[in-house]
Scaffold this motif. Structure first.
Motif, PDB file in Angstrom:
ATOM      1  N   LEU A 281      -4.573  23.659  -4.995  1.00 34.11           N
ATOM      2  CA  LEU A 281      -5.557  22.574  -5.140  1.00 34.11           C
ATOM      3  C   LEU A 281      -5.515  21.659  -3.916  1.00 34.11           C
ATOM      4  CD1 LEU A 281      -7.687  21.157  -6.904  1.00 34.11           C
ATOM      5  CD2 LEU A 281      -5.817  19.768  -7.856  1.00 34.11           C
ATOM      6  N   ALA A 282      -4.308  21.214  -3.555  1.00 33.69           N
ATOM      7  CA  ALA A 282      -4.178  20.341  -2.381  1.00 33.69           C
ATOM      8  C   ALA A 282      -4.623  21.079  -1.119  1.00 33.69           C
ATOM      9  CB  ALA A 282      -2.736  19.862  -2.249  1.00 33.69           C
ATOM     10  N   CYS A 283      -4.291  22.369  -1.029  1.00 32.03           N
ATOM     11  CA  CYS A 283      -4.663  23.125   0.173  1.00 32.03           C
ATOM     12  C   CYS A 283      -6.179  23.284   0.286  1.00 32.03           C
ATOM     13  CB  CYS A 283      -3.948  24.476   0.198  1.00 32.03           C
ATOM     14  SG  CYS A 283      -2.205  24.285   0.608  1.00 32.03           S
ATOM     15  N   ALA A 284      -6.864  23.417  -0.859  1.00 32.09           N
ATOM     16  CA  ALA A 284      -8.335  23.438  -0.812  1.00 32.09           C
ATOM     17  C   ALA A 284      -8.835  22.098  -0.274  1.00 32.09           C
ATOM     18  CB  ALA A 284      -8.903  23.706  -2.212  1.00 32.09           C
ATOM     19  N   GLY A 285      -8.171  21.023  -0.656  1.00 29.32           N
ATOM     20  CA  GLY A 285      -8.505  19.694  -0.128  1.00 29.32           C
ATOM     21  C   GLY A 285      -8.272  19.608   1.372  1.00 29.32           C
ATOM     22  N   VAL A 286      -7.199  20.229   1.852  1.00 28.81           N
ATOM     23  CA  VAL A 286      -6.910  20.217   3.293  1.00 28.81           C
ATOM     24  C   VAL A 286      -8.021  20.949   4.061  1.00 28.81           C
ATOM     25  CG1 VAL A 286      -5.333  21.067   5.095  1.00 28.81           C
ATOM     26  CG2 VAL A 286      -4.401  20.093   2.976  1.00 28.81           C
TER      27      VAL A 286
END
Ligand SMILES: Cc1ncc(COP(=O)(O)O)c(C=O)c1O
Length: 384
Positions: A281-286
Motif C-alpha cells: 500500500l505504501a509502495c503504491a503511494g511512493v
C-alpha cells in the motif's frame, strides 16, 4: 455530536500539545473541522500531505492497491515494492544502490545508524546542535534538546554535538572512533536554518578524506519540499546513507533509508527488518508520489517559495526577527510570543506550526497558489 476533543484528550497518551480543533476532513489545501469550518492548511501535517488532501491521482492508486494487497513481508517479493524501489533509487542520484523501507522518519534514521556502525565497525556518531532526527531511542541519541533527552541519558553509544554549518568543528570532532556524521541539509525543527551553499559539499569532502559515513536526513527537506526532489541535489551532494519519510508515500506512513555501495556490501540477512516496511500500500503511494514530482511542480515550488519569502520580508513589523527558508520550507522568526501568534493565525483559520522557540514554520502543500500566500500575508499583517 460526540465531544471528540474531550475523548481524544481523555484516552490518548498526553504527549502532544492540544491545538483545540477536531479535524474530520481534508480537501485540496483545506482542512474542515467537526463544525464544518474551513482552515487553510499551511503545514500539511508537518510536511506529509505534499499534494494537499484527497489528490485524485494518489487516491486512485491507493484505492486500487487497497483492493489488491495491503501488506506483505519483505521476505516475499511484490510488484509495487520492486517498482517503488527502482524508481526511488533511480530518481535519487548516481550512487545509491539499495533502499531499506520502514514506516517513519525516526525508523529510517535508526536503520541509517545501524548500517553506518556495521559498515565502519565504529560507534561514535557526530550530529548537530538544533538537529532533529526523531524521538525513538536511537534517533533521540542524535536529536538535540535537553527537554527531549534528559530523562533518557546516557542514550546510545558515543554521540557528539557540533554547531551546524561549521566545518572546523566537524574536522576537530572526527577521530579514529567516528562512524558517521548525520545532518539535515536545512534544519527544520531546529528553526529553518539554511547553511552556506558550499557547506554540504565540503562536509562530503571531509567525510571522504576521513573515512566517515555521511548520513543526510531528508525526512523534512525531501520529496520536492525545497524545489528539487532531494534538497541535497541542489547542493550537488550524494550521501552514503540518505533518509526519507513524511510525504514519500502520498500520506501513507513511510520511511526509507537509501544506501550506496560502501554500505550495501556489508549488510547481512536479518540485520534490520520491519513487518510493515515496504508494504505494497505504501509502495503504491511512493510510485504515485514520484510520478507527480516532476519538472513543472518543482518549478512551481521554487516560484511559490520565492514569492512567499519575498512577501514575508516585505511585512514591516518590529515583531519580526527574520525570514528564512528554501522552496516551501519557510520560517518566520518572531520576537513576540510565537505560540500566541500561531493561535491568532488559527483564529483566522490559517494553520501553521512551531519550530524552535521563536519560529512560525510554514510547510504548506506543494500545490499552494499565490492567492493562498496573499491571504496568509494579509492576515499576518493584521495580527502582527
Ligand atoms: C529531519 C527529520 N528527521 C526525522 C524526523 C522524524 O520523523 P518521524 O516523526 O516520522 O519519526 C523528522 C520529523 O519531523 C524530521 O523533520
Amino acid at each position: 455530536m460526540k465531544n471528540y476533543q474531550f475523548l481524544q484528550q481523555k484516552y490518548t497518551v498526553n504527549t502532544y500539545v492540544n491545538r483545540g480543533i477536531t479535524f474530520v476532513r481534508g480537501e485540496g489545501v483545506y482542512l474542515y473541522d467537526d463544525a464544518g469550518n474551513k482552515y487553510l492548511d499551511m503545514m500539511s501535517n508537518y510536511g506529509v500531505n505534499i499534494f494537499g488532501h484527497g489528490d485524485k491521482q494518489i487516491l486512485k492508486q491507493l484505492e486500487q492497491q487497497l483492493r489488491l494487497l495491503t501488506t506483505l513481508h519483505g521476505s516475499f517479493n511484490n510488484d509495487k515494492r520492486a517498482e517503488a524501489s527502482e524508481m526511488l533509487i533511480k530518481r535519487s542520484g548516481q550512487s545509491y544502490t539499495n533502499v531499506y523501507w520502514c514506516n517513519s522518519g525516526a525508523e529510517a534514521n535508526e536503520a541509517a545508524m545501524k548500517f553506518a556502525v556495521v559498515a565502519t565497525g565504529k560507534k561514535k556518531i557526530i550530529t548537530c546542535d538544533h538537529g532533529y532526527h526523531g524521538k525513538t531511542l536511537g534517533a533521540l541519541s542524535v536529536t538535540y534538546g535537553e527537554k527531549y533527552r534528559k530523562p533518557f541519558l546516557p542514550l546510545l553509544w558515543h554521540v557528539e554535538f557540533i554547531p551546524h554549518d561549521d566545518l572546523e568543528a566537524l574536522k576537530k570532532t572526527i577521530d579514529k572512533d567516528t562512524a558517521a556524521f548525520i545532518v539535515e541539509p536545512i534544519q527544520g525543527e531546529g528553526g529553518i536554518y539554511v547553511p552556506d551553499k558550499n557547506y554540504l559539499k565540503k562536509v562530503r569532502q571531509i567525510c571522504d578524506e576521513r573515512g566517515v559515513i555521511l548520513i543526510i536526513d531528508e525526512v523534512q527537506t525531501g520529496m520536492g519540499r525545497t524545489g528539487s526532489l532531494l534538497c541535497s541535489q541542489q547542493f550537488g551532494v550524494e550521501a552514503d546513507i540518505l533518509t526519507l519519510g513524511k510525504g514519500l508515500a502520498g500520506g501513507i506512513p513511510i520511511g526509507a533509508t537509501l544506501i550506496n555501495n560502501k554500505v550495501s556490501t556489508v549488510i547481512f540477512k536479518g540485520l534490520h527488518t520491519s513487518t510493515f516496511g515496504g508494504n505494497p500500500l505504501a509502495c503504491a503511494g511512493v510510485i504515485a508520489t514520484l510520478d507527480k514530482i516532476e519538472g513543472s511542480l518543482l518549478k512551481h515550488i521554487t516560484e511559490m517559495g520565492s514569492y512567499f519569502i519575498k512577501e514575508l520580508k516585505k511585512i514591516k513589523s518590529s515583531s519580526i526577527l527574520g525570514v528564512r527558508g528554501q522552496g516551501l520550507m519557510i520560517g518566520l522568526d518572531v520576537k513576540i510570543d510565537r505560540n500566541n501568534l500561531l493561535k491568532k493565525l488559527q483564529g483566522e483559520k490559517i494553520l501553521a506550526i512551531p519550530a524552535a522557540d521563536t519560529v512560525v514554520r510554514f510547510l504548506p502543500p506543494l500545490i499552494i497558489e499565490k492567492k493562498h500566500v496573499d491571504l496568509v500575508i494579509s492576515v499576518l499583517k493584521k495580527v502582527l
